[in-house]
Every structure is written in C-alpha cells, then in structure tokens.
Design an enzyme around this catalytic site. Structure first.
Site, PDB file in Angstrom:
ATOM      1  N   ASP A   1       0.822  -1.222   0.000  1.00 36.90           N
ATOM      2  CA  ASP A   1       0.000   0.000   0.000  1.00 36.90           C
ATOM      3  C   ASP A   1       0.852   1.265   0.000  1.00 36.90           C
ATOM      4  O   ASP A   1       0.317   2.377  -0.043  1.00 36.90           O
ATOM      5  CB  ASP A   1      -0.961   0.001   1.202  1.00 36.90           C
ATOM      6  CG  ASP A   1      -0.223  -0.082   2.544  1.00 36.90           C
ATOM      7  OD1 ASP A   1       1.028   0.011   2.556  1.00 36.90           O
ATOM      8  OD2 ASP A   1      -0.904  -0.232   3.571  1.00 36.90           O
TER       9      ASP A   1
ATOM     10  N   ASP B   1      19.438  -6.020  -0.297  1.00 43.83           N
ATOM     11  CA  ASP B   1      18.884  -4.675  -0.492  1.00 43.83           C
ATOM     12  C   ASP B   1      18.954  -3.859   0.790  1.00 43.83           C
ATOM     13  O   ASP B   1      18.688  -2.652   0.771  1.00 43.83           O
ATOM     14  CB  ASP B   1      17.434  -4.750  -0.995  1.00 43.83           C
ATOM     15  CG  ASP B   1      16.567  -5.629  -0.102  1.00 43.83           C
ATOM     16  OD1 ASP B   1      16.902  -6.811   0.061  1.00 43.83           O
ATOM     17  OD2 ASP B   1      15.570  -5.124   0.443  1.00 43.83           O
TER      18      ASP B   1
END
Ligand code: AMP
Ligand code: MG
Length: 476
Positions: free
Chosen positions: A127, A254
């Site tokens: 979201d 990452d």
C-alpha cells in the site's frame, strides 16, 4: 519566528541525474492531517535546516514530501535483492522516495529520503504506507546506533499523516524522514548488473566512488578498489554491531549499503542475554540472520556485490573472479581485527597488551558469556565496577592481572541501549497518543554512557515474562 523561506532548502539531484535509468520521477502522496511527532533538532542543525521552520507548515510539507523546493526532483530508486537468500529481480522504493541531496554544514552530501510516502511503481502489492509504531522504532534504534558511534542512517523526523493504514488492525500512518550518506545498496548494483547494461553499471560505480570512496578513482583498478572499500567498511560495521549485541534481523542484499552505514531497522533488536543464536524476526524461522551469523552473511552479501561488479573489474572474467575472490577472502581478517580492537576497548586493555593475548581473552569471554547466559550489555559495566559472578572469577583474575583501565571502560560500554521491552513500552504509549515514554527513552539512549540516577530501570534486562519469545515483526 520562521526566518527561512523554503527557497533556502537546496535539494540536489545528483543520483537522479547521474543514474537516471534507476531513478523514477515520483511524488509523495498527500497527507490529510500531518502532525509532527518527533523532530531531530541537532540533526536538522547539522543539515543547515532551521528546526523552527521545520515545525511550521512549509517544514512539515518538506518532511512529508508535499512541499518541495521548485528545483527538487524526487525519485523512487530501483534496486533488486536477495531476500533470505532468494533472488527478487525488482524491489525498489515501493513506499519510499529520495527527495534529493542536502549539503550539510561540513560540506558533505546527505540523502533526504522518505519512508511511508505512498505507493510508487515499485510498490507491487504493497500500500506504500508505514504505520507510526515502526517509524518511531526506526527513529529510536537509528539514533541509539548513532549515539553508540556506529555508522547508520539517521532519522530527522516522524510525521503522523492522519491517514489510516490497514495492517492486522487499522493503525495511524506516518512518514519517516531519513538521512543517509546515500541509499546505494548491494541490491542497487545487482539490479543494474542483472539488466546487463555495463555502461549504466560503470556510471553507478563512478557515482558510488565519487560519493563514498573518492580515493578509489585514482587507483589502478577503481572498481576493484570500490569493492575492497565496501568490504572494509562492512567488516568494520558488522564488528561494531557484534560488539554492542545488535541483531539487524533482515540482512538482505537490499538492506546492505555501499557506504557502510546500517540501514532499514525493521525486525532488529539488541540482545539482552548473550546467545549467538538470537533471532528476533518473526519470519526468520531458520535463523539465517541470527546474531552469530551476521559476519558470514555479510560475506555472502558482499559476494553478490562482487559478482555484480565483475564486468568492471577486468575484461577477462576469469581474472575478474580471481581478483574479487582475493578481495572477499580478506573479510575475515578485517572483521576479526575490528572486533578485537573493539573488545580491547570494552575490556579496558592497555596498548602494551599484545593482540594475541587480547584475542584469546576476548574469545574465552565470549564462550563464558554464552555458557552462563548473562546479560551482555550490563556485564561490561559490572566488570568495570568489580562485580563478576563466580563462574567468571578465573577469567576475571587473568583480566585483572593485565591492569585494565576501568575508567576508560565506562566511556565505551553503554549503560543504556534500546532494550526491547522499553522500546515496546514507548511505542505502545505512543500508539495511544502519549509521546512521553518515547521522549524519555530517546533521551536516555542518546547519552548511552552517562549513568543517571532515577534511570536504573533503563539499564536492566527485560523482566522474565517479557522474555525469550519476543519477536519484532517485519511488518511495517
Ligand atoms: P523492507 O522490508 O522495508 O526492506 O522492504 C523490502 C521491499 O518491500 C522494498 O522494496 C520496499 O519498498 C517494499 N515494501 C515494504 N513495505 C511496503 C509497503 N507497505 N508498500 C509498498 N512497498 C513496500
Ligand atoms: Mg529495505
């Protein structure tokens, strides 16, 4: 009174200009009812930003990304990553934005970055949002790390957005304004290398060199020197984590920076009881990122960086592999030297004590700590003040015979770390609108060596019932 008009905030866009292939122009989502929860005034000053101005409507607009200087070029950064060992070719800033680079009062370039600023083209199913709790958590832990002298991204502010974020329950949304030497990650290099575009890879590497290791540009092999520099910075960083008992929790590629700063405080925590198997992340069921595994995982991640750089290291790929392998093989030695140097300080060992003795004494202590299951942080303070439990007596007698500098020990061994139960307590109160416990904890952990009366509770391990089942959730 606010004196700084927004035009005084200069946001550079070097990353967006130099590596446009992995910089997607994007805007922050509007925050319906922004409310500043915490502002890092000393960091603001370091960045040349007026704290009073930041508290006003233009400042808060900057902190949520909706009122930017006209020349700003906010971007979502592309990156890939190995998550728990599995390759994901496209991650990127799914809910984050690089607003641009600020030049701090010492002339250094610092990324100003937002987390929780809305969906981007990298959002996949997410979201794009963040809840107040996890953003305050990152704020606390990163500022504690900084106070402990450990390289880290910093937290400038957390602003509640007035938006509801749906997790297991509806939560208040927030945006964290984060500051870093850069947000270049191992995954950034993996992303570009996987696309097979060597010219972009070279530009990315040149950008990283110029921002973090400018000396490498003069080396015979600049890209091998870049790799060596990252290996050295990460060996030093992981040693620092181990010395304070920090468990990152999600050491995906990452989440490992090129600069050597700690980044992305999700399910991380400080150990209470010393145990190398300590894991906090609810999703790390195999203990991949356990405390004791962190040095090995760092090598694993750096090997992925080396692979990504091979095309730049030498034209002959067999030769490139040979060179990169030699570089990676230096990690254990670099790590061990940094760890022993740190243990020397923690144990107050004088310069005259040779490294062999220091290492042996430190390694024996680690075995004892593990066997006796003692609270890691307070052990060193108690040792300095002469209080050791019987199981440590023989070891301590040898340590004492080296005439340790117990006063120096009090300057390097923290009294206060953000212990899990204290962090949870502060975040629970914050979720009901009471910021007082958060502010108090923040004051305590940002002066970690300075023992204060009335704060005894903050120096103690978690009560038994909080205990061993504590997990922090990746969720976010
Ligand atoms: P992290 O676990 O925070 O390191 O994030 C891993 C990846 O998931 C990154 O690419 C994030 O941008 C992305 N991500 C995490 N949470 C969300 C979210 N709520 N919406 C969109 N992307 C997200
Ligand atoms: Mg991350």
């Amino acid at each position: 009174m606010s004196i700084a008009p927004d035009t005084t905030v200069v946001l550079g866009h070097r990353f967006a200009t130099e590596v446009p292939e992995i910089a997607l122009r994007w805007q922050a989502e509007a925050a319906p009812d922004p409310r500043l929860l915490v502002l890092n005034e000393s960091l603001a000053a370091e960045l040349g930003l007026d704290p009073e101005w930041l508290r006003g409507p233009d400042g808060i607009g900057l902190l949520v990304g909706t009122r930017l200087p006209t020349d700003a070029e906010p971007v979502a950064q592309g990156y890939a990553g190995h998550q728990f060992g599995g390759w994901t070719p496209r991650l990127g800033d799914g809910r984050a934005l690089l607003l641009g680079e600020l030049t701090d009062t010492e002339g250094r370039l610092r990324d100003l970055h937002l987390k929780g600023s809305g969906r981007t083209p990298f959002a996949r199913g997410g979201d794009g949002l963040a809840a107040v709790g996890p953003m305050l958590r990152e704020y606390l832990i990163s500022e504690a790390m900084h106070a402990l002298g450990i390289p880290t991204t910093r937290s400038l502010a957390v602003v509640a957005t007035g938006r509801t974020v749906q997790r297991e329950t509806p939560l208040d949304g927030a945006v964290l304004a984060r500051v870093a030497a850069s947000h270049l990650r191992v995954g950034t290099f993996q992303y570009v290398a996987a696309a097979g575009e060597v010219d972009v890879l070279r530009r990315l590497a040149d950008h990283a060199i110029s921002r973090h290791y400018p000396g490498a540009a003069e080396a015979d092999n600049p890209y091998l020197t870049l790799l060596d520099s990252v290996i050295a910075a990460q060996a030093e960083l992981i040693a620092q984590w181990m010395l304070v008992g920090f468990v990152h929790g999600v050491m995906n590629t990452d989440n490992m920076t090129i600069s050597g700063e700690s980044i992305d405080y999700g399910p991380c925590a400080f150990m209470d009881t010393f145990d190398p198997k300590t894991v906090f992340s609810s999703i790390d069921s195999f203990g991949r990122y356990a405390y004791g595994n962190q040095p090995a995982i760092a090598v694993w991640n750096l090997t992925r960086l080396a692979e990504a750089l091979l095309a730049l290291i030498a034209d002959d790929q067999d030769r490139a592999v040979e060179l990169a392998t030699e570089s990676l093989q230096r990690f254990p030695q670099l790590y061990s030297a940094a760890w022993v140097a740190g243990m020397r300080r923690k144990l107050g060992l004088r310069d005259a004590i040779d490294d062999g003795t220091a290492q042996e004494l430190s390694e024996e202590l680690v075995e004892l700590l593990e066997r006796e299951r003692v609270d890691y942080t307070s052990f060193f303070r108690r040792l300095a003040s002469g209080a050791v439990e019987p199981a440590f007596e023989a070891w301590a007698a040898r340590w004492r015979s080296l005439d340790p500098d117990v006063e120096a020990m009090q300057r390097v061994n923290p009294v206060y770390i953000p212990r899990n139960h204290l962090v949870e307590e502060a975040l629970t109160a914050a979720s009901t609108g009471d910021m007082e416990p958060f502010e108090r904890l923040l004051r305590v952990i940002t002066s970690p060596y300075d023992e204060r009366s009335g704060f005894e509770r903050y120096a103690e391990p978690a009560p038994e019932d909080f205990g061993s089942c504590f997990q922090t959730f990746c969720g976010t």
